[in-house]
Design a protein around this motif. Sequence first.
Motif, mmCIF file in Angstrom:
data_model
loop_
_atom_site.group_PDB
_atom_site.id
_atom_site.type_symbol
_atom_site.label_atom_id
_atom_site.label_comp_id
_atom_site.label_asym_id
_atom_site.label_seq_id
_atom_site.Cartn_x
_atom_site.Cartn_y
_atom_site.Cartn_z
ATOM 1 N N LYS A 334 0.915 -1.169 -0.052
ATOM 2 C CA LYS A 334 -0.137 0.082 0.166
ATOM 3 C C LYS A 334 0.908 1.326 0.002
ATOM 4 N N GLY A 335 0.625 2.028 -0.946
ATOM 5 C CA GLY A 335 1.323 3.298 -1.050
ATOM 6 C C GLY A 335 2.757 3.064 -1.603
ATOM 7 N N ARG A 336 3.185 2.044 -1.805
ATOM 8 C CA ARG A 336 4.393 1.843 -2.842
ATOM 9 C C ARG A 336 4.075 1.088 -4.155
ATOM 10 N N HIS A 337 3.455 -0.267 -3.938
ATOM 11 C CA HIS A 337 3.200 -0.898 -5.326
ATOM 12 C C HIS A 337 1.941 -0.427 -5.659
ATOM 13 N N PHE A 338 0.841 -0.358 -4.623
ATOM 14 C CA PHE A 338 -0.634 -0.063 -5.135
ATOM 15 C C PHE A 338 -1.013 1.545 -4.534
ATOM 16 N N ASP A 339 -2.124 1.863 -5.333
ATOM 17 C CA ASP A 339 -2.767 3.154 -4.867
ATOM 18 C C ASP A 339 -3.403 2.812 -3.460
ATOM 19 N N PRO A 340 -3.382 3.807 -2.512
ATOM 20 C CA PRO A 340 -3.626 3.489 -1.068
ATOM 21 C C PRO A 340 -5.044 3.276 -1.122
ATOM 22 N N ASN A 341 -5.801 4.116 -2.158
ATOM 23 C CA ASN A 341 -7.057 4.018 -2.081
ATOM 24 C C ASN A 341 -7.794 2.652 -2.624
ATOM 25 N N ILE A 342 -7.400 2.246 -3.608
ATOM 26 C CA ILE A 342 -7.595 0.843 -4.325
ATOM 27 C C ILE A 342 -7.083 -0.296 -3.193
ATOM 28 N N THR A 343 -6.097 -0.182 -2.548
ATOM 29 C CA THR A 343 -5.725 -1.182 -1.375
ATOM 30 C C THR A 343 -6.961 -1.092 -0.304
ATOM 31 N N ASP A 344 -7.351 0.269 0.245
ATOM 32 C CA ASP A 344 -8.414 0.055 1.015
ATOM 33 C C ASP A 344 -9.859 -0.426 0.436
ATOM 34 N N ALA A 345 -10.004 -0.195 -0.908
ATOM 35 C CA ALA A 345 -11.263 -0.940 -1.695
ATOM 36 C C ALA A 345 -11.178 -2.437 -1.541
ATOM 37 N N PHE A 346 -9.888 -2.964 -1.772
ATOM 38 C CA PHE A 346 -9.705 -4.669 -1.515
ATOM 39 C C PHE A 346 -10.087 -4.801 -0.346
ATOM 40 N N MET A 347 -9.445 -4.187 0.810
ATOM 41 C CA MET A 347 -9.838 -4.440 2.194
ATOM 42 C C MET A 347 -11.392 -4.646 2.321
ATOM 43 N N ALA A 348 -11.956 -3.423 1.847
ATOM 44 C CA ALA A 348 -13.444 -3.251 1.951
ATOM 45 C C ALA A 348 -14.250 -4.414 1.467
ATOM 46 N N ILE A 349 -13.743 -4.870 0.544
ATOM 47 C CA ILE A 349 -14.512 -6.037 -0.302
ATOM 48 C C ILE A 349 -13.736 -7.289 -0.318
ATOM 49 N N GLU A 350 -12.966 -7.725 0.671
ATOM 50 C CA GLU A 350 -11.844 -8.701 0.451
ATOM 51 C C GLU A 350 -12.779 -10.226 0.215
ATOM 52 N N GLU A 351 -14.228 -10.101 0.926
ATOM 53 C CA GLU A 351 -14.898 -11.444 1.000
ATOM 54 C C GLU A 351 -15.328 -11.682 -0.448
ATOM 55 N N THR A 352 -15.610 -10.418 -1.314
ATOM 56 C CA THR A 352 -15.862 -10.574 -2.646
ATOM 57 C C THR A 352 -14.846 -11.235 -3.428
ATOM 58 N N PHE A 353 -13.830 -11.045 -3.177
ATOM 59 C CA PHE A 353 -12.543 -11.370 -3.728
ATOM 60 C C PHE A 353 -12.465 -12.816 -3.586
ATOM 61 N N VAL A 354 -12.615 -13.471 -2.406
ATOM 62 C CA VAL A 354 -12.617 -14.798 -1.977
ATOM 63 C C VAL A 354 -13.465 -15.529 -2.687
ATOM 64 N N ASN A 355 -14.850 -14.964 -2.883
ATOM 65 C CA ASN A 355 -15.700 -15.430 -3.553
ATOM 66 C C ASN A 355 -15.532 -15.591 -5.175
ATOM 67 N N ILE A 356 -15.147 -14.709 -5.619
ATOM 68 C CA ILE A 356 -14.702 -15.043 -7.065
ATOM 69 C C ILE A 356 -13.794 -15.793 -7.151
ATOM 70 N N ALA A 357 -12.517 -15.996 -6.382
ATOM 71 C CA ALA A 357 -11.622 -16.707 -6.410
ATOM 72 C C ALA A 357 -12.135 -18.305 -6.346
ATOM 73 N N GLN A 358 -13.110 -18.501 -5.507
ATOM 74 C CA GLN A 358 -13.653 -19.789 -5.422
ATOM 75 C C GLN A 358 -14.716 -20.176 -6.589
ATOM 76 N N GLU A 359 -15.350 -19.341 -6.878
ATOM 77 C CA GLU A 359 -16.167 -19.329 -8.036
ATOM 78 C C GLU A 359 -15.468 -19.714 -9.550
ATOM 79 N N PHE A 360 -14.308 -19.349 -9.799
ATOM 80 C CA PHE A 360 -13.438 -19.671 -11.009
ATOM 81 C C PHE A 360 -12.249 -20.151 -10.652
ATOM 82 N N LYS A 361 -12.233 -20.881 -9.845
ATOM 83 C CA LYS A 361 -10.861 -21.782 -9.449
ATOM 84 C C LYS A 361 -10.468 -22.627 -10.431
ATOM 85 N N ASP A 362 -9.372 -22.957 -10.625
ATOM 86 C CA ASP A 362 -8.554 -23.538 -11.613
ATOM 87 C C ASP A 362 -9.008 -25.045 -11.386
#
Length: 362
Positions: A334-362
């Motif tokens: 955060k603040g080095r590699h990634f836009d801080p606002n986008i990192t905060d957005a990821f933290m706010a919706i991390e469960e959505t990321f988990v669900n997407i990864a599960q739905e489309f897992k290899d």
Amino acid sequence: MIDQPLKTVLVIDDEPMNIKVISGTLKDKYRVLVAKSGQQAFERLEQQRPDLILLDIMMPEMDGYEVCRTIKAAPATATIPIIFVTAMSEHVDEEKGFAAGAVDYITKPISPVIIQARIKNILDLMDAQQALTRQNQALEQTVAERTSELRLTQHVTIQALASLAETRDNETGNHIRRTQYYVKALAEHLASVGYYQDELTPTNIDLLFRSAPLHDIGKVGIPDNILLKPGKLTPEEFEIMKSHASLGAQALLSAQETVPELESSFLRYAREIAAYHHEKWDGSGYPYQLAGHDIPIAGRIMALADVYDALISERIYKPAFSHEKAKAILLEGKGRHFDPNITDAFMAIEETFVNIAQEFKD
């Protein structure tokens, strides 16, 4: 149902055995024409226009590079896709081939599966581009027709290009689909909390979603011995691998210039995603070392989505990380590699990321 006529492939090679092997590989699916020299090839082209050309480099009198440049310089044959099929496997040879106008480069000895897959995907892409031109002419009739048909054409083009990239990268799996939905989720959340609302309109978010699959399209220009290497790349190999970002951007810019009326549509976002998804917030990324808000929003969002999916996915050189470990690594960036606002957005919706990864897992 009426059978479609076979596509025509012109094989230019001075070695009878090479011609025999290639013709035998293709004869069941394509109409094969043969030329044993550059001059004979030009005579064939005056009689009939093939759909694709397979061209050797090492030939007497006129080598393959000169033949390719001559074909590309003539308006009547300039759009015929050319694939070099050669024993010359050095990186500089491939660069020279692409500079001459080739769309792909296959080294001998050939693999029937690889050569058939490359030809099919390039011809599919040509069909999609021709369909794009025809449909755009028809779309001028009404605004409704234009919107509907353009969306369909965009989908066909994206799928053709993404399919071409997948034939080169044996680690793609569902990565394209997962990152596509990560990008959409991040963009929608950022807009909902008031960030980047001028850029993240509903229309633009939809364009980002449909353009995201093309983020690694530049990998079609990376040599097989690097792209498919079963292990860690050397520093020199990694420098070549990094060029996929600029290669992808250049290819999409060429497509955009061919159809300038699409300037504000998905090709712009596809180009930005391809070009900038490896840039870093602190300016230490590549290929342009942009920093902060100089990096277009499409690239900043794709950067986090791409890294997250790489972390949770198994690779030859690493195991799959857990969501928690991946999250910790993103927070460190955060603040080095990634836009801080986008990192905060990821933290706010991390469960959505988990669900997407599960739905489309290899």
